[in-house]
Structure formats: structure tokens, C-alpha cells
Write a protein that holds these residues in place. Structure first.
Motif, PDB file in Angstrom:
ATOM      1  N   ARG A   5     -43.161 -12.105  14.907  1.00 56.56           N
ATOM      2  CA  ARG A   5     -42.429 -13.307  15.326  1.00 56.56           C
ATOM      3  C   ARG A   5     -43.154 -14.585  14.916  1.00 56.56           C
ATOM      4  O   ARG A   5     -42.553 -15.670  14.923  1.00 56.56           O
ATOM      5  CB  ARG A   5     -42.222 -13.283  16.848  1.00 56.56           C
ATOM      6  CG  ARG A   5     -41.283 -12.181  17.325  1.00 56.56           C
ATOM      7  CD  ARG A   5     -40.966 -12.308  18.814  1.00 56.56           C
ATOM      8  NE  ARG A   5     -40.192 -11.173  19.281  1.00 56.56           N
ATOM      9  CZ  ARG A   5     -40.710 -10.123  19.920  1.00 56.56           C
ATOM     10  NH1 ARG A   5     -42.016 -10.092  20.177  1.00 56.56           N
ATOM     11  NH2 ARG A   5     -39.939  -9.122  20.306  1.00 56.56           N
ATOM     12  N   MET A   6     -44.432 -14.465  14.582  1.00 55.84           N
ATOM     13  CA  MET A   6     -45.211 -15.620  14.160  1.00 55.84           C
ATOM     14  C   MET A   6     -45.114 -15.882  12.661  1.00 55.84           C
ATOM     15  O   MET A   6     -45.637 -16.890  12.167  1.00 55.84           O
ATOM     16  CB  MET A   6     -46.681 -15.425  14.556  1.00 55.84           C
ATOM     17  CG  MET A   6     -46.915 -15.264  16.049  1.00 55.84           C
ATOM     18  SD  MET A   6     -48.648 -14.902  16.455  1.00 55.84           S
ATOM     19  CE  MET A   6     -49.418 -16.433  15.964  1.00 55.84           C
ATOM     20  N   VAL A   7     -44.445 -14.997  11.924  1.00 53.53           N
ATOM     21  CA  VAL A   7     -44.313 -15.175  10.479  1.00 53.53           C
ATOM     22  C   VAL A   7     -43.347 -16.325  10.194  1.00 53.53           C
ATOM     23  O   VAL A   7     -42.251 -16.401  10.773  1.00 53.53           O
ATOM     24  CB  VAL A   7     -43.816 -13.881   9.811  1.00 53.53           C
ATOM     25  CG1 VAL A   7     -43.628 -14.098   8.310  1.00 53.53           C
ATOM     26  CG2 VAL A   7     -44.789 -12.738  10.070  1.00 53.53           C
ATOM     27  N   ASP A   8     -43.725 -17.213   9.295  1.00 53.91           N
ATOM     28  CA  ASP A   8     -42.875 -18.347   8.907  1.00 53.91           C
ATOM     29  C   ASP A   8     -41.619 -17.815   8.204  1.00 53.91           C
ATOM     30  O   ASP A   8     -41.724 -17.188   7.147  1.00 53.91           O
ATOM     31  CB  ASP A   8     -43.667 -19.263   7.974  1.00 53.91           C
ATOM     32  CG  ASP A   8     -42.913 -20.545   7.635  1.00 53.91           C
ATOM     33  OD1 ASP A   8     -41.697 -20.618   7.926  1.00 53.91           O
ATOM     34  OD2 ASP A   8     -43.542 -21.457   7.073  1.00 53.91           O
ATOM     35  N   PRO A   9     -40.420 -18.051   8.762  1.00 55.58           N
ATOM     36  CA  PRO A   9     -39.186 -17.521   8.151  1.00 55.58           C
ATOM     37  C   PRO A   9     -38.967 -17.975   6.722  1.00 55.58           C
ATOM     38  O   PRO A   9     -38.359 -17.259   5.922  1.00 55.58           O
ATOM     39  CB  PRO A   9     -38.086 -18.050   9.082  1.00 55.58           C
ATOM     40  CG  PRO A   9     -38.771 -18.342  10.377  1.00 55.58           C
ATOM     41  CD  PRO A   9     -40.140 -18.789  10.006  1.00 55.58           C
ATOM     42  N   THR A  10     -39.463 -19.162   6.371  1.00 53.69           N
ATOM     43  CA  THR A  10     -39.246 -19.666   5.015  1.00 53.69           C
ATOM     44  C   THR A  10     -40.017 -18.871   3.966  1.00 53.69           C
ATOM     45  O   THR A  10     -39.704 -18.943   2.780  1.00 53.69           O
ATOM     46  CB  THR A  10     -39.670 -21.140   4.932  1.00 53.69           C
ATOM     47  OG1 THR A  10     -41.076 -21.259   5.216  1.00 53.69           O
ATOM     48  CG2 THR A  10     -38.887 -21.983   5.925  1.00 53.69           C
ATOM     49  N   LEU A  11     -40.999 -18.114   4.412  1.00 49.55           N
ATOM     50  CA  LEU A  11     -41.810 -17.350   3.462  1.00 49.55           C
ATOM     51  C   LEU A  11     -41.236 -15.965   3.174  1.00 49.55           C
ATOM     52  O   LEU A  11     -41.622 -15.323   2.185  1.00 49.55           O
ATOM     53  CB  LEU A  11     -43.245 -17.204   3.993  1.00 49.55           C
ATOM     54  CG  LEU A  11     -44.036 -18.505   4.216  1.00 49.55           C
ATOM     55  CD1 LEU A  11     -45.404 -18.185   4.809  1.00 49.55           C
ATOM     56  CD2 LEU A  11     -44.184 -19.264   2.907  1.00 49.55           C
ATOM     57  N   ILE A  12     -40.331 -15.482   4.037  1.00 47.33           N
ATOM     58  CA  ILE A  12     -39.817 -14.113   3.879  1.00 47.33           C
ATOM     59  C   ILE A  12     -38.291 -14.067   3.888  1.00 47.33           C
ATOM     60  O   ILE A  12     -37.695 -13.044   4.209  1.00 47.33           O
ATOM     61  CB  ILE A  12     -40.369 -13.202   4.994  1.00 47.33           C
ATOM     62  CG1 ILE A  12     -39.982 -13.742   6.376  1.00 47.33           C
ATOM     63  CG2 ILE A  12     -41.875 -13.035   4.874  1.00 47.33           C
ATOM     64  CD1 ILE A  12     -40.305 -12.791   7.505  1.00 47.33           C
ATOM     65  N   GLY A  13     -37.668 -15.173   3.525  1.00 45.67           N
ATOM     66  CA  GLY A  13     -36.222 -15.173   3.390  1.00 45.67           C
ATOM     67  C   GLY A  13     -35.453 -15.160   4.690  1.00 45.67           C
ATOM     68  O   GLY A  13     -34.321 -14.670   4.731  1.00 45.67           O
ATOM     69  N   GLY A  14     -36.028 -15.653   5.763  1.00 47.09           N
ATOM     70  CA  GLY A  14     -35.326 -15.728   7.036  1.00 47.09           C
ATOM     71  C   GLY A  14     -36.131 -15.151   8.173  1.00 47.09           C
ATOM     72  O   GLY A  14     -37.149 -14.468   7.971  1.00 47.09           O
ATOM     73  N   SER A  15     -35.690 -15.423   9.385  1.00 49.83           N
ATOM     74  CA  SER A  15     -36.400 -14.929  10.565  1.00 49.83           C
ATOM     75  C   SER A  15     -36.202 -13.425  10.743  1.00 49.83           C
ATOM     76  O   SER A  15     -35.248 -12.839  10.220  1.00 49.83           O
ATOM     77  CB  SER A  15     -35.916 -15.665  11.812  1.00 49.83           C
ATOM     78  OG  SER A  15     -34.525 -15.457  11.993  1.00 49.83           O
ATOM     79  N   ILE A  16     -37.102 -12.807  11.496  1.00 49.99           N
ATOM     80  CA  ILE A  16     -37.066 -11.360  11.725  1.00 49.99           C
ATOM     81  C   ILE A  16     -36.505 -11.083  13.107  1.00 49.99           C
ATOM     82  O   ILE A  16     -36.986 -11.632  14.103  1.00 49.99           O
ATOM     83  CB  ILE A  16     -38.482 -10.758  11.614  1.00 49.99           C
ATOM     84  CG1 ILE A  16     -39.113 -11.089  10.263  1.00 49.99           C
ATOM     85  CG2 ILE A  16     -38.447  -9.248  11.837  1.00 49.99           C
ATOM     86  CD1 ILE A  16     -40.575 -10.713  10.180  1.00 49.99           C
ATOM     87  N   ASP A  17     -35.513 -10.235  13.170  1.00 43.55           N
ATOM     88  CA  ASP A  17     -34.997  -9.766  14.451  1.00 43.55           C
ATOM     89  C   ASP A  17     -35.738  -8.463  14.785  1.00 43.55           C
ATOM     90  O   ASP A  17     -35.349  -7.382  14.343  1.00 43.55           O
ATOM     91  CB  ASP A  17     -33.489  -9.528  14.376  1.00 43.55           C
ATOM     92  CG  ASP A  17     -32.896  -9.166  15.739  1.00 43.55           C
ATOM     93  OD1 ASP A  17     -33.684  -8.996  16.693  1.00 43.55           O
ATOM     94  OD2 ASP A  17     -31.664  -9.051  15.841  1.00 43.55           O
ATOM     95  N   CYS A  18     -36.824  -8.598  15.555  1.00 37.15           N
ATOM     96  CA  CYS A  18     -37.680  -7.434  15.833  1.00 37.15           C
ATOM     97  C   CYS A  18     -36.964  -6.360  16.634  1.00 37.15           C
ATOM     98  O   CYS A  18     -37.376  -5.199  16.631  1.00 37.15           O
ATOM     99  CB  CYS A  18     -38.946  -7.883  16.573  1.00 37.15           C
ATOM    100  SG  CYS A  18     -40.033  -8.931  15.578  1.00 37.15           S
ATOM    101  N   THR A  19     -35.872  -6.743  17.330  1.00 40.50           N
ATOM    102  CA  THR A  19     -35.143  -5.754  18.129  1.00 40.50           C
ATOM    103  C   THR A  19     -34.259  -4.860  17.271  1.00 40.50           C
ATOM    104  O   THR A  19     -33.773  -3.841  17.750  1.00 40.50           O
ATOM    105  CB  THR A  19     -34.290  -6.455  19.191  1.00 40.50           C
ATOM    106  OG1 THR A  19     -33.309  -7.281  18.537  1.00 40.50           O
ATOM    107  CG2 THR A  19     -35.154  -7.306  20.099  1.00 40.50           C
ATOM    108  N   ARG A  20     -34.059  -5.232  16.009  1.00 40.15           N
ATOM    109  CA  ARG A  20     -33.209  -4.427  15.124  1.00 40.15           C
ATOM    110  C   ARG A  20     -33.953  -3.896  13.909  1.00 40.15           C
ATOM    111  O   ARG A  20     -33.387  -3.118  13.134  1.00 40.15           O
ATOM    112  CB  ARG A  20     -32.005  -5.263  14.656  1.00 40.15           C
ATOM    113  CG  ARG A  20     -31.055  -5.659  15.787  1.00 40.15           C
ATOM    114  CD  ARG A  20     -29.810  -6.301  15.238  1.00 40.15           C
ATOM    115  NE  ARG A  20     -28.870  -6.622  16.314  1.00 40.15           N
ATOM    116  CZ  ARG A  20     -27.665  -7.138  16.121  1.00 40.15           C
ATOM    117  NH1 ARG A  20     -27.239  -7.393  14.885  1.00 40.15           N
ATOM    118  NH2 ARG A  20     -26.877  -7.398  17.144  1.00 40.15           N
TER     119      ARG A  20
END
Length: 633
Positions: A562-577
Motif C-alpha cells: 500500500r506504500m508503493v507509489d501508484p504512478t510507478l506501477i501503473g495504478g494503485s494496488i487493491d491488496c484485497t483482490r
């Protein structure tokens, strides 16, 4: 009182409750063990010997605790943390300044010190609680047969409540220990008042005269004198929880004066009545107050045992993080204090070991012969590692290290040699525990290296594997969702990912190759927690993520993602999925000459203690896939 002053006072009170429990209860059994007629080498009860013994105790405490630990060793901290493991990491950092052999030898010594601490953590609860409950015999001699059963019940209860954590009762420890130190100081003053001439024992001349004038007695007496400094290592090990200043103020302001007064009081009591040798501590108590004192002593020894038990949890946890033990199942018992942990396997092992010691030795005096071996070994190793760090890191002149350090080591080695004379009388026990634990630790480290090397060959390099995925024709189908493949490093491909691609012939829409790195620091700041690498192609949907956790921190993969910058990996991570993939390695004995056959069997047996990887990494069980692989050692 200002808020800052209240906070500092609270920290000091907390330190009094946790750090000083072990050394604070030493007066219960130290003098008794020294003059115990059943000792293989008892000290004859004469006025001269009483002065000599009390003086020797005082100057041992001043030299080992006040000078070595409080003044010197506690300066060598690893990001605020202390203990043998902290010294090992500091030595490793200085590897470029010394030969690899020196670093390996010093690291091995440090691991031996940690191993000896486990022996200490088994003996401390047994001898401490036994010595306190033995006070009941003064209340009613008919209770003598109940000492061992009552001790066993207390110990079982102590270990049974460990899973609940110390957060709920921790705030009561400090006040109880403050009462304890004030009471033992008052008892000491009562004894001194009857025979004030005992104050002369503070002069070092009495200790020196006892050693050089009666060396044949004094040398063997050192094996019991060391009981007065047991717990010194706790001051250093718990430094990260309370800080150096709080421990120093607590020691100099209350603990040291209380201990000195009580030892002087016991010496004064012996000057007046040589027949009280079997229980000088409890006989300092005014008539009619023996039962309340026994209850207070039992509470104090339970607190002392608590500190050593939690210390064993911390050492085991740090050893696992540094690669000397498999990942153990660890429960964090406090939401506010990361240091409060519970390790079920260690807890069960310690409880069984402590109970065996209680029923085997049956008295604190008998256990006293065994106690000093682990303590003197740990103290000597700590001094050696500190002197290396002082010379290499702080550039202390060699002459200062040789002269000053040589003097400190001479004291430590004298105590160690004296305890070796008790080898057949029980000192073999902590030594055996230390050697067995040391063997397990270094075997696991060696086996882990062998497995890592074999695993590296099976995994293959990461970049060519990613290039192969991107250039494969026809392209691999992309399935929706985010896949997180846990990996050891950025050099090799995860076995689970390689198996998923080779056998399922698919690649997830977004792939994160995640490595958990544990640097030799207790904690990592949030700013340094995460780093991201696109592996040369920012458009292929595959990224390498490195998450760092200190060896005192709990690993939590979803929180790190959840601390990963979304701009670096193509979007935010939904850890629940997201889907999490783990490579489960099963070591099996092979024909390679990597280790002796018995060490291979020990390594495989130790691997059975490993915690479930899903729980260790904080992964959701219903979103995690385990892909197994067998590797020969």
C-alpha cells in the motif's frame, strides 16, 4: 512537573520494572550460595572472609555492571538497540576494515553468546522463583516440602500467561520493583545499624586481601560472586526499549544503592551471627514480616523471570531475521510496542526446561553452581566484541584497548575460569545448552546458504526470464488482476513465477516481483521502506519491488504494498483482490558434500519449526498460492 519530566520519569519507572528484575533479585541467593556448607568449595565463616566476600561482591558489581556495561558497552548501540545481536551486526558492518576470518570468528563468538543467553533464560526463572519461595521455610519449617510444588505452579502460570502479552501488567512492574528496592535497602540499613563496621568492606583493600591472601578460597568463591552481576546483560539487551539514559539513571539512582545496602546488611548479619548462613537475606527482615517479604520476593522474581523470557523471544526473533533460525511463528501482543512479542515454540521449550531444572535441582543453592557459567560466558564475549568495535569503529588507541580492555578481560576470564571448576556440579548444563543451541544456529545458517545456492541455480537469472516472457511468440495470454510473486532478491526469477509461466502458460495483467530485505538495523523508516524498478521496460506490466523491514519489525506484505507509489506501477494496488504466490522449499538430504550427514539431518529437522510463510508475511490465506519445490542439501 512538566510533561517531558513526567515522560522521562515514566520511562525510568518502566525500566526499573523490566530491566533490573534479574540483577535486583540476586541478593536473595548470592551470599547464601557463597557460604553454603553444601558447596563443593564453601567459604569458611570468619569475620575476615565476610569482609572480603562483601568487598568482592561490591567491586565486582562496580567493575562489571557500572563500568563495563553502563559506562562502556551501552555506548555501542545499533540504531538504539543493544544486546549481543546488535554487536554482531556492528561487527559485520566493519567487515571491510578486517580480514574475513576475523569477522567470521567474532560473529561466531557473538552467536555463542546468544546461545548461552538461552541457557541463562532457562536457569533464571528456576533459581529466582525457587529462592523466593524458599522464604516460606522461615515462616513455617513444615512448608519446606511444598517449596518445589509451589515453584512449579508459579512457573506454569507464568508461562501460561505469556500469550496474553505484558502490556496489561507492564505498568505495575515498575512500582512493584520500586517497592522491592526500597524494602531491601531498608533491610540492609537495619543490618548495618547493628554492625556498622561492615562499611569498611567498601574499601577495595579487603577484596584484594581476600583474593591474594586466600586465593585458594577466593578463586572458587568467584563462581558464586558472579551471581551478584547476573542480569547485567539485560541492561544492554533492553536498551532499545528504554534508552541508555533511563537505564543509567535507574541503576545509579536506586538499584545500585539498594543492592549495596542489602549486601552490606547481610554481611553485617553474618558478623553478628554465623549460624544464619542458610538464609541471610530473609533473616534481615524484622520478625513477623517474613511472609509479606516472601510474597514480595516471589513477585519480584516473577518479574525478573518475565524479563528474561521476553528477552529469549527477542533473541530468537532477531536470530531468525538475521538468518540463524528459520522463520518462527511470532505473535505481537501489543499494538503500541513492537518489542512485545510472543513466540509459542520458544515459550513451550522454555517452560519444559525450567520445570525440569526445578525438579532436578530442587534448591536455589544447587542451581547456583550452574547459573554463573552462562552469565560469565556472555559477559566475556560481550567485552571482546565491544573492544573490537571500540578500536575499529571509534579508533581507540591500541594501547588503551590492550591495557584497559586487558584489565576488564582479566576480571571476566577469572570469573569464567572459576565457574569451570563447577563443571561437574552443574556448570556443564548451561554450557551444554549453549553448545547445542550454537550448533543449531550455525547449522541453520550453513544449510540456508547451501539451499540458497541450489535455489539460485534452479531459479535462473531474472532479466533474461523477463525478456523471454516479453519476446515469446505467440505472446502469453494476459489474465486480469495483479499477481505478487515473493522472491529473495532481484538477481533471480521466482520459482513460483517460473512454474506459473511454464505450466499455466499465462501472465497476469500486472506482475509485482516482491523481495523482502532485512538489513542489519532494528527498524527502517517509511521513506526507505519501498523501492521500485521497471526492469528495463515500463510498459510490460512487470515491476520489481523491494520492501525493507528491520530485524525488530513485523513483516507485513499488504501494508508494504500500500506504500508503493501508484504512478510507478501503473495504478494503485487493491491488496484485497491481488493474488500472492509463494515458493515453498522442501530441503531433502542429498549426496553433495556440503555438510556432515548429521548436520543435514539437523538442518532438515530444524526446518520443521518454520512458521507458515503465509502468516509470517501477513498474507491473506484465501488469496495465496503455494508452489512447492524440493532441493537437496
Amino acid at each position: 512537573m512538566s510533561t517531558a519530566t513526567k515522560a522521562r520519569t515514566g520511562i525510568i519507572v518502566g525500566a526499573l520494572g523490566v530491566v533490573f528484575g534479574d540483577i535486583g533479585t540476586s541478593p536473595i541467593y548470592t551470599v547464601q550460595t557463597l557460604f553454603n556448607p553444601g558447596d563443593p568449595h564453601p567459604v569458611p565463616i570468619t569475620n575476615a572472609n565476610v569482609y572480603g566476600v562483601v568487598s568482592l561482591i561490591f567491586w565486582s558489581v562496580m567493575t562489571i555492571v557500572t563500568l563495563t556495561y553502563v559506562t562502556l558497552v551501552m555506548r555501542a548501540d545499533n540504531e538504539g538497540e543493544g544486546g549481543v545481536m546488535a554487536l554482531i551486526t556492528l561487527v559485520r558492518r566493519l567487515g571491510s576494515r578486517s580480514s574475513p576470518r576475523v569477522i567470521s570468528a567474532l560473529s561466531a563468538l557473538g552467536i555463542l553468546g546468544a546461545a548461552l543467553f538461552f541457557g541463562d533464560s532457562m536457569i533464571t526463572p528456576a533459581i529466582s522463583v525457587l529462592s523466593a519461595v524458599e522464604g516460606l521455610k522461615l515462616v513455617d519449617p513444615s512448608l519446606a516440602d511444598w517449596v518445589v510444588p509451589i515453584t512449579a505452579v508459579i512457573i506454569v502460570g507464568l508461562f501460561a500467561v505469556q500469550k496474553r502479552g505484558t502490556a496489561a501488567v507492564g505498568r505495575f512492574f515498575g512500582p512493584v520493583m520500586i517497592v522491592w528496592f526500597l524494602v531491601i535497602a531498608a533491610c540492609g540499613v537495619r543490618g548495618i545499624a547493628a554492625h556498622p563496621q561492615i562499611i569498611k568492606a567498601l574499601s577495595p583493600t579487603y577484596a584484594l586481601e581476600f583474593i591474594f591472601g586466600h586465593f585458594h578460597i577466593a578463586f572458587f568463591a568467584l563462581a558464586a560472586v558472579v551471581l551478584s552481576v547476573t542480569g547485567a546483560e539485560a541492561l544492554y539487551a533492553d536498551m532499545g526499549h528504554f534508552g541508555r539514559k533511563a537505564i543509567t539513571w535507574g541503576w545509579l539512582g536506586l538499584v545500585l544503592p539498594a543492592l549495596v545496602l542489602n549486601y552490606l546488611g547481610q554481611g553485617a548479619l553474618l558478623l553478628g551471627n554465623k549460624s544464619v548462613v542458610n538464609a541471610p537475606f530473609f533473616l534481615l527482615v524484622p520478625t513477623g514480616w517474613e511472609l509479606p517479604m516472601a510474597i514480595l520476593a516471589t513477585a519480584a522474581t516473577v518479574i525478573a523471570s518475565q524479563a528474561v523470557i521476553t528477552g529469549a523471544y527477542s533473541v530468537a526473533s532477531q536470530a531468525a531475521q538475521l538468518g540463524y533460525l528459520p522463520r518462527l511463528r511470532i505473535a505481537h501482543t501489543s499494538a503500541s510496542s513492537i518489542g512485545q512479542i510472543y513466540v509459542p515454540w520458544i515459550n513451550g521449550m522454555l517452560m519444559v526446561a525450567v520445570l525440569i531444572l526445578v525438579f532436578a535441582f530442587r534448591s536455589s543453592a544447587a542451581l547456583g553452581y550452574a547459573y554463573g557459567m552462562a552469565v560469565t560466558g556472555t559477559i566475556t564475549i560481550t567485552t571482546l566484541l565491544f573492544l573490537y568495535i571500540a578500536h575499529t569503529r571509534w579508533r581507540w588507541p591500541l594501547w588503551m584497548v590492550i591495557v584497559g580492555g586487558g584489565a576488564l578481560l582479566t576480571v571476566d576470564l577469572m570469573f569464567l575460569a572459576a565457574n569451570l571448576t563447577k563443571l561437574v556440579h552443574g556448570a556443564w548444563l548451561p554450557l551444554l545448552i549453549g553448545v547445542v543451541t550454537f550448533t543449531v544456529l550455525i547449522t541453520w545458517q550453513r544449510g540456508s546458504i547451501v539451499v540458497s545456492q541450489a535455489r539460485e541455480k534452479a531459479e535462473g537469472p531474472l532479466q533474461p526470464f523477463i525478456d523471454e516472457i516479453n519476446t515469446h511468440r505467440p505472446p502469453y495470454p494476459r489474465v486480469p488482476g495483479t499477481a505478487v510473486f515473493l522472491n529473495r532478491e532481484d538477481e533471480t526469477a521466482p520459482l513460483s513465477m517460473r512454474a506459473n509461466v511454464n505450466y499455466n502458460h499465462v501472465v497476469h495483467e500486472r506482475v509485482l516481483i516482491l523481495s523482502i530485505v532485512v538489513p542489519p538495523v532494528p527498524r527502517v523508516s517509511d521513506e526507505d521502506r519501498i523501492s521500485v524498478d521497471d526492469l528495463g521496460d515500463p510498459d510490460d506490466g512487470i515491476w520489481y519491488v523491494k520492501a525493507q523491514f528491520g530485524y525488530m519489525e513485523r513483516v507485513d506484505v499488504p501494508s508494504a504494498l500500500r506504500m508503493v507509489d501508484p504512478t510507478l506501477i501503473g495504478g494503485s494496488i487493491d491488496c484485497t483482490r491481488a493474488s500472492y504466490f509463494l515458493s515453498k522449499i522442501e530441503p531433502v538430504s542429498g549426496n553433495q558434500p556440503t555438510m556432515a550427514p548429521w548436520r543435514k539431518r539437523l538442518f532438515i529437522a530444524t526446518s520443521l519449526l518454520a512458521a507458515d510463510s503465509v502468516g509470517y508475511f501477513g498474507l491473506p490465506g484465501d488469496q495465496t498460492v503455494l508452489i512447492g519445490s524440493r532441493i537437496e542439501v
